[in-house]
Structure formats: structure tokens, C-alpha cells
Design an enzyme around this catalytic site. Structure first.
Site, PDB file in Angstrom:
ATOM      1  N   GLY A  55       0.848  -1.191   0.000  1.00 19.23           N
ATOM      2  CA  GLY A  55       0.000   0.000   0.000  1.00 19.23           C
ATOM      3  C   GLY A  55       0.874   1.228   0.000  1.00 19.23           C
ATOM      4  O   GLY A  55       2.068   1.148   0.307  1.00 19.23           O
ATOM      5  N   CYS A  82       5.388  -6.029   1.587  1.00 18.02           N
ATOM      6  CA  CYS A  82       5.733  -4.608   1.558  1.00 18.02           C
ATOM      7  C   CYS A  82       5.028  -3.856   2.709  1.00 18.02           C
ATOM      8  O   CYS A  82       5.332  -4.122   3.862  1.00 18.02           O
ATOM      9  CB  CYS A  82       5.412  -4.022   0.183  1.00 18.02           C
ATOM     10  SG  CYS A  82       6.249  -2.459  -0.085  1.00 18.02           S
ATOM     11  N   TYR A  83       4.070  -2.976   2.415  1.00 15.84           N
ATOM     12  CA  TYR A  83       3.371  -2.284   3.498  1.00 15.84           C
ATOM     13  C   TYR A  83       2.828  -3.305   4.509  1.00 15.84           C
ATOM     14  O   TYR A  83       2.890  -3.100   5.720  1.00 15.84           O
ATOM     15  CB  TYR A  83       2.213  -1.453   2.945  1.00 15.84           C
ATOM     16  CG  TYR A  83       1.415  -0.708   3.990  1.00 15.84           C
ATOM     17  CD1 TYR A  83       1.823   0.537   4.443  1.00 15.84           C
ATOM     18  CD2 TYR A  83       0.257  -1.264   4.548  1.00 15.84           C
ATOM     19  CE1 TYR A  83       1.098   1.224   5.421  1.00 15.84           C
ATOM     20  CE2 TYR A  83      -0.473  -0.591   5.512  1.00 15.84           C
ATOM     21  CZ  TYR A  83      -0.045   0.653   5.947  1.00 15.84           C
ATOM     22  OH  TYR A  83      -0.751   1.321   6.912  1.00 15.84           O
ATOM     23  N   HIS A 172       8.000  -7.578  -3.660  1.00 12.91           N
ATOM     24  CA  HIS A 172       6.723  -8.061  -4.186  1.00 12.91           C
ATOM     25  C   HIS A 172       6.892  -9.429  -4.846  1.00 12.91           C
ATOM     26  O   HIS A 172       7.280  -9.508  -6.013  1.00 12.91           O
ATOM     27  CB  HIS A 172       6.157  -7.053  -5.189  1.00 12.91           C
ATOM     28  CG  HIS A 172       5.694  -5.802  -4.532  1.00 12.91           C
ATOM     29  ND1 HIS A 172       4.413  -5.649  -4.044  1.00 12.91           N
ATOM     30  CD2 HIS A 172       6.357  -4.664  -4.214  1.00 12.91           C
ATOM     31  CE1 HIS A 172       4.299  -4.467  -3.482  1.00 12.91           C
ATOM     32  NE2 HIS A 172       5.458  -3.843  -3.559  1.00 12.91           N
ATOM     33  N   GLU A 174       4.674 -11.295  -5.903  1.00  9.49           N
ATOM     34  CA  GLU A 174       3.605 -11.533  -6.885  1.00  9.49           C
ATOM     35  C   GLU A 174       3.948 -11.052  -8.296  1.00  9.49           C
ATOM     36  O   GLU A 174       3.304 -11.446  -9.261  1.00  9.49           O
ATOM     37  CB  GLU A 174       2.294 -10.882  -6.413  1.00  9.49           C
ATOM     38  CG  GLU A 174       2.263  -9.356  -6.418  1.00  9.49           C
ATOM     39  CD  GLU A 174       2.871  -8.705  -5.170  1.00  9.49           C
ATOM     40  OE1 GLU A 174       3.651  -9.383  -4.471  1.00  9.49           O
ATOM     41  OE2 GLU A 174       2.589  -7.529  -4.914  1.00  9.49           O
ATOM     42  N   VAL A 229     -17.149 -14.019 -24.422  1.00 10.51           N
ATOM     43  CA  VAL A 229     -16.659 -15.174 -23.671  1.00 10.51           C
ATOM     44  C   VAL A 229     -17.470 -15.380 -22.386  1.00 10.51           C
ATOM     45  O   VAL A 229     -17.930 -16.492 -22.100  1.00 10.51           O
ATOM     46  CB  VAL A 229     -15.178 -14.969 -23.259  1.00 10.51           C
ATOM     47  CG1 VAL A 229     -14.644 -16.204 -22.559  1.00 10.51           C
ATOM     48  CG2 VAL A 229     -14.329 -14.608 -24.455  1.00 10.51           C
ATOM     49  N   ASP A 230     -17.647 -14.296 -21.638  1.00  7.67           N
ATOM     50  CA  ASP A 230     -18.244 -14.434 -20.311  1.00  7.67           C
ATOM     51  C   ASP A 230     -19.666 -14.995 -20.377  1.00  7.67           C
ATOM     52  O   ASP A 230     -19.996 -15.962 -19.693  1.00  7.67           O
ATOM     53  CB  ASP A 230     -18.253 -13.092 -19.571  1.00  7.67           C
ATOM     54  CG  ASP A 230     -16.865 -12.480 -19.494  1.00  7.67           C
ATOM     55  OD1 ASP A 230     -15.894 -13.211 -19.737  1.00  7.67           O
ATOM     56  OD2 ASP A 230     -16.761 -11.275 -19.193  1.00  7.67           O
ATOM     57  N   LYS A 369     -10.617 -13.192 -16.080  1.00  2.67           N
ATOM     58  CA  LYS A 369     -10.902 -13.495 -17.490  1.00  2.67           C
ATOM     59  C   LYS A 369     -10.269 -14.812 -17.951  1.00  2.67           C
ATOM     60  O   LYS A 369     -10.920 -15.639 -18.581  1.00  2.67           O
ATOM     61  CB  LYS A 369     -10.371 -12.350 -18.354  1.00  2.67           C
ATOM     62  CG  LYS A 369     -10.889 -12.369 -19.750  1.00  2.67           C
ATOM     63  CD  LYS A 369     -12.247 -11.722 -19.746  1.00  2.67           C
ATOM     64  CE  LYS A 369     -12.936 -11.789 -21.070  1.00  2.67           C
ATOM     65  NZ  LYS A 369     -14.229 -11.082 -20.971  1.00  2.67           N
TER      66      LYS A 369
END
Ligand code: XMP
Length: 513
Positions: A55, A82-83, A172, A174, A229-230, A369
Site C-alpha cells: 500500500g 511490503c506495506y 513483491h 507476486e 466469452v463471459d 478473465k
């Protein structure tokens, strides 16, 4: 649904959705909740682990986001990123301060050294690159914690208290720039939280089909099928669950791409589901006449959609459920929970207050997605449907800047058609995840033949992305752009200038409105 859950507590960092995706890539279900969520609500999810995101704030400031300290007394493992790691240190008796210039303040790729006896780094190399983005650092580590990673500039890159299952990393894990970042998340989930890996598309499909059957009973369901698609995946899921209790209604609002209405009809007409096409072009264009404000356009289209459905529903008899192909990013970006409203996607924020159905069913609302595509494949949908590039519910209405007229719709359809045709010919259609033309509201002077023109500027947009939450502009070769530009200006009346959009998301969005 019986699957383990990890909660990601969102402190406003830019990579928060990415954390959720990484967790799910490790076959563990996860939900992102705003940091303000009351502890009881977090615990009600029965999380096997909690991840605090990064954050933009500093934990030592009074008005920065905090957590209920009781969260550390639940026996639930926590990974702070991180934060999030600073917040954990701050709460458990450590000290976090602003890093002095050139010492412990780090941004970007950073060489980092790991203690691989810590579970987080088990089985991984002892050094590697991590992605840092922090101006604060943990000056004093809380009692009971050990230092388990450092960089050349910073001694406290990762801390842990393995007896309580608490881990904090300044970088990070991720993002792709962090080498083995996903493995560290995997280690946290499997070695620390005891994950079983029960989030697979096969399980999800079976569980969702069962849950839909229970929910719908012998009621009737109406699905808004756009051919994207959805909604196609939602149709496949619901038709497996409730068979011919499902009716799919395709509203052709007159704002589809060139020939698209007929293509959608052709794709679904012969499948074993009740398919109804409603040609409502004039009705939508009438409502949109004179409207140029983007959010207003979206609301009008969202509302008109619902009205058309209600009318169709009445023809079918009692309809209990309205189904929609809403996916997770639609919900996040429409400003549900703590996130800011970016734009109201027509199938979420645009819903009118009064809806004449018992309930709305959104079987994809937890999926990203690419997960939706994977589910589509799992359900046996053909590739050409599953791999379609997304097309927004409000269609060309949000690709015509300013007022919409039937002439502008035709102009845009023709230009967009050429763009898509040339991208396919150049074999770029798989690499560019979404590409389309936008008719701007700007006219400029040109010269054609020997005459002066004063016509519209057309913008081309092409992006690469994995989840449509962030995106980069596609590097389309100049030769292809040149060909497209010349074809459009020569073949489409009313356009005398072509520009290519070279902004990523953020700061821009993919669509222009
Ligand atoms: P933005 O423009 O928000 O778009 O960056 C992200 C993705 O969502 C699509 N999009 C929509 N999809 N209803 C939809 O179903 C909508 O109202 C809507 N608005 C944007 C957009 O095409 C992109 O893929």
C-alpha cells in the site's frame, strides 16, 4: 462450495489483484477484502491464511490503514507484503521508519540473499532478484522474529516467526520480476497454511453446477447472452445445470461490431438451448440520442437491457432468475467494496433499482478473465468462442466519443472491420488481446484528391494483457499500422486521420469511455 480459502487484505497497493491471481494459480481459492473489513467477517471466511498487501502509506502515520490487532491472535498464518510486512512488524512490537536516502530505500530489481531454512524459501536458490518498491523499512524487528533475507542495502528484507506462521517480505513476490516469487507464495500456502490445492477448474465447474441446480430448483432462468466469452461460458454452465429451464436472450442493441449480430445468432442457434434474438437497435439509439456523457450512456444501456429482458421474460411466463456473465474484474472496477469507481460496467453498476426478477445469478463473479476461458474449455466450448477478444456490454456506444448517431455507428463498424481484418491477416490476433477502433469526437483538416476535407479522427487501440486489469499497448509493426491507416482512410467515408493509442492501463483504461 467446499474449498479452502485464503483472504487477501487490501491496503491499496497496485498489485493486489495480482496477489489474488497468484494464489489461485497455486490452486488455492482466494478473495480480496478491503482492509476495513471487520475481523469477524474475515474469520467467517474460515481462511487458512491471510495475506496483507502492499500500500502507498507509512504505517507510523496515524491516518494510515490499520488492522484489528486481534487478527494476530487467531492462530492463522499471515504473509505481509511490503506495506503489509511493515504493518505486521509495527503491530507486533517492531519499529518502522522512513529509510534514509541511498540506504534502505529500494525501488526496482534488487539482488537479494535468502535463508533457505525458512519455509518461505525452502527448496529455492540462496540468492536472486526481487522487485522492491518501498521508502520505509523495518528498523527494529519484533521479538520472536528472525531475519531471513537481506539485500546489499537493507538488512531486513524478509522476517519470520515460524512458530506463529508469520512472514513478512519487503519486496513483491507476486510480480514476474521477482525470481521464484510464485514459489515463495506456493511455499507459504502449502508449507505454512496447509493448502490442499482444491481450487481446480474441474472442481469449480462441478461445484458451481451443483450449487446452481440447488439454487434454481425448478425455476426458470433468463440469461443475457452477448456472444462474448463471459456470457457464453455462463450459458454453457447454466445449460449443464438446468437444461431447458434456461432461455438465452441475445439483445442486438444495434451497437455490435459489423456482422456480429448474425455471427452470434449463427453460433448459438443450433445449440440445444432456447435462443432468442431481439433486434432493438432503434430503441437503444433512440434512448441514446443527444447523450454524450460516458457514464450516462452506460446507465441508459444497462437500464434498457434490463427493460428488454423483462419484456422478453413476460413472454416466457414466470421467470425467477436473471443470469449474467459478470466476472470478478467487473465487480472490482465498478467500485464495489473499497475500490474507487472507474466506470460502471453495464452489467454491474448500471443495474436499475427496480428489477422484476426474484434474483440475479452470476456464476462467474469470482473468476478472472483467463479463468473464465479455462472454465469454458473445461465445459467443452469451442476455441473460437473461448478465445474471442472481450467486447464490452455497451458495445460501440462507448467507442464513439460524444453523441451517437446511426451514421457514426456505421462509420465505426466499417473502420473497425478493416482493423480487425488486417490484424488477423498479419497473424497478430492471438498476440494482441484486445484491439478495436474508436471514433473520436474530433474533426480536423485534411486533403484528399485536390480537395479540403474536414472529417473525424479515428483512434486505433490494441493492448496486451493477462487479466484486463492492467494492460500495455501492443507494439503493432509500423507496416501493419500503415496498411490499416491507408485502407481505412480510403475505404471509409468521414475519416481523414488515424492515430494509434500508446497509453498503458493504468493510467488509461482499455476502452476510451
Ligand atoms: P477498461 O476500459 O475498464 O476495460 O480498462 C477492461 C475490460 O472490460 C471491458 N469492458 C466492459 N465489459 N461491460 C463489459 O462486459 C462493460 O460495461 C465494459 N466496459 C469495459 C473492456 O472491453 C476491457 O476488456
Amino acid at each position: 462450495m467446499s474449498h479452502q480459502t485464503v483472504v487477501v487484505l487490501d491496503f491499496g497497493g497496485q498489485y493486489n489483484q495480482l496477489i489474488a491471481r497468484r494464489v489461485r494459480e497455486c490452486s488455492v481459492y482466494c478473495e480480496v477484502l478491503p482492509y476495513k473489513t471487520p475481523l469477524a467477517e474475515v474469520l467467517a471466511k474460515k481462511p487458512i491464511g491471510i495475506i496483507f498487501t502492499g500500500g502507498p502509506n507509512s504505517v507510523y502515520l496515524n491516518d494510515s490503514p490499520h488492522v484489528d490487532p486481534a487478527i494476530f491472535e487467531q492462530g492463522i498464518p499471515v504473509l505481509g507484503i511490503c506495506y503489509g510486512s511493515q504493518l505486521m512488524a509495527h503491530n507486533l512490537g517492531g519499529r518502522v521508519t522512513a529509510a534514509e536516502e541511498d540506504t534502505a530505500r529500494e525501488y526496482g530489481k534488487t539482488k537479494t540473499y535468502f535463508n533457505t531454512s525458512c519455509k518461505l524459501f525452502q527448496g529455492l536458490p540462496t540468492e536472486g532478484i526481487t522487485w522492491m518498491s518501498h521508502g520505509d523499512y523495518m528498523e527494529k524487528v519484533p521479538d520472536g522474529f528472525s531475519l531471513v533475507a537481506h539485500s546489499d542495502a537493507c538488512p531486513n528484507v524478509a522476517i519470520c516467526d515460524e512458530s506463529r506462521g508469520f512472514y513478512g517480505v519487503q519486496y513483491h513476490p507476486e510480480v514476474n520480476h521477482t525470481q521464484h516469487g510464485i514459489d515463495m507464495i506456493h511455499n507459504f500456502l502449502y508449507l505454512v497454511c496447509g493448502a490442499r490445492g482444491d481450487w481446480t477448474m474441474g472442481d469449480y465447474a462441478r461445484n458451481t453446477i451443483d450449487a446452481l441446480r440447488k439454487k434454481v430448483g425448478d425455476g426458470k432462468v433468463l440469461l443475457a447472452l452477448s456472444g462474448g466469452v463471459d456470457s457464453s461460458v455462463a450459458a454453457a454452465l447454466l445449460s449443464k445445470a438446468v437444461g431447458d429451464q434456461l432461455t438465452c436472450i441475445f439483445v442486438d442493441h444495434g451497437l455490435m461490431r459489423k456482422n456480429e449480430g448474425d455471427e452470434v445468432e449463427a453460433a448459438f442457434k443450433d445449440r440445444s438451448l432456447n435462443f432468442v434474438r431481439v433486434n432493438a437497435g432503434e430503441r437503444f439509439l433512440g434512448k441514446l440520442a443527444g447523450i454524450s456523457e460516458p457514464e450516462k450512456k452506460r446507465k441508459i444501456i444497462g437500464e434498457e437491457f434490463i427493460r428488454v429482458f423483462e419484456e422478453e421474460a413476460k413472454k416466457i411466463g414466470q421467470v425467477d432468475f436473471l443470469a449474467q456473465g459478470t466476472i470478478y474484474p467487473d465487480i472490482i472496477e465498478s467500485g464495489m467494496g473499497d475500490a474507487a469507481v472507474i466506470k460502471s460496467h453495464h452489467n454491474v453498476g448500471g443495474l436499475p433499482d427496480y428489477v422484476d426478477f426474484k434474483e440475479i445469478v452470476e456464476p462467474l463473479r469470482l473468476l478472472f478473465k483467463d479463468e473464465t476461458r479455462a472454465l469454458g474449455r473445461e465445459l467443452g466450448l469451442p476455441d473460437y468462442l473461448v478465445n474471442r477478444q472481450p467486447f464490452p456490454g455497451p458495445g460501440l456506444a462507448i467507442r464513439i466519443i460524444g453523441e451517437i448517431t446511426p451514421e457514426k455507428v456505421t462509420t465505426l463498424q466499417d473502420a473497425d472491420w478493416i482493423f480487425r481484418e488486417e490484424i488477423a491477416k498479419a497473424k497478430l490476433d492471438r498476440d494482441i488481446h484486445q484491439y478495436f477502433a474508436v471514433l473520436t469526437n474530433m474533426r480536423s483538416v485534411g486533403v484528399m484528391g485536390d480537395g479540403r476535407t474536414y472529417d473525424y479522427t479515428l483512434a486505433l487501440r490494441g493492448v496486451t494483457t493477462t487479466d484486463f486489469m492492467t494492460a500495455d499497448w501492443a507494439r503493432i509493426p509500423y507496416e501493419t499500422l500503415d496498411l490499416i491507416s491507408r485502407r481505412i482512410v480510403n475505404e471509409v467515408r468521414g475519416i481523414n486521420r488515424i492515430v494509434y493509442d500508446i497509453t498503458s492501463k493504468p493510467p488509461a483504461t482499455i476502452e476510451w469511455e
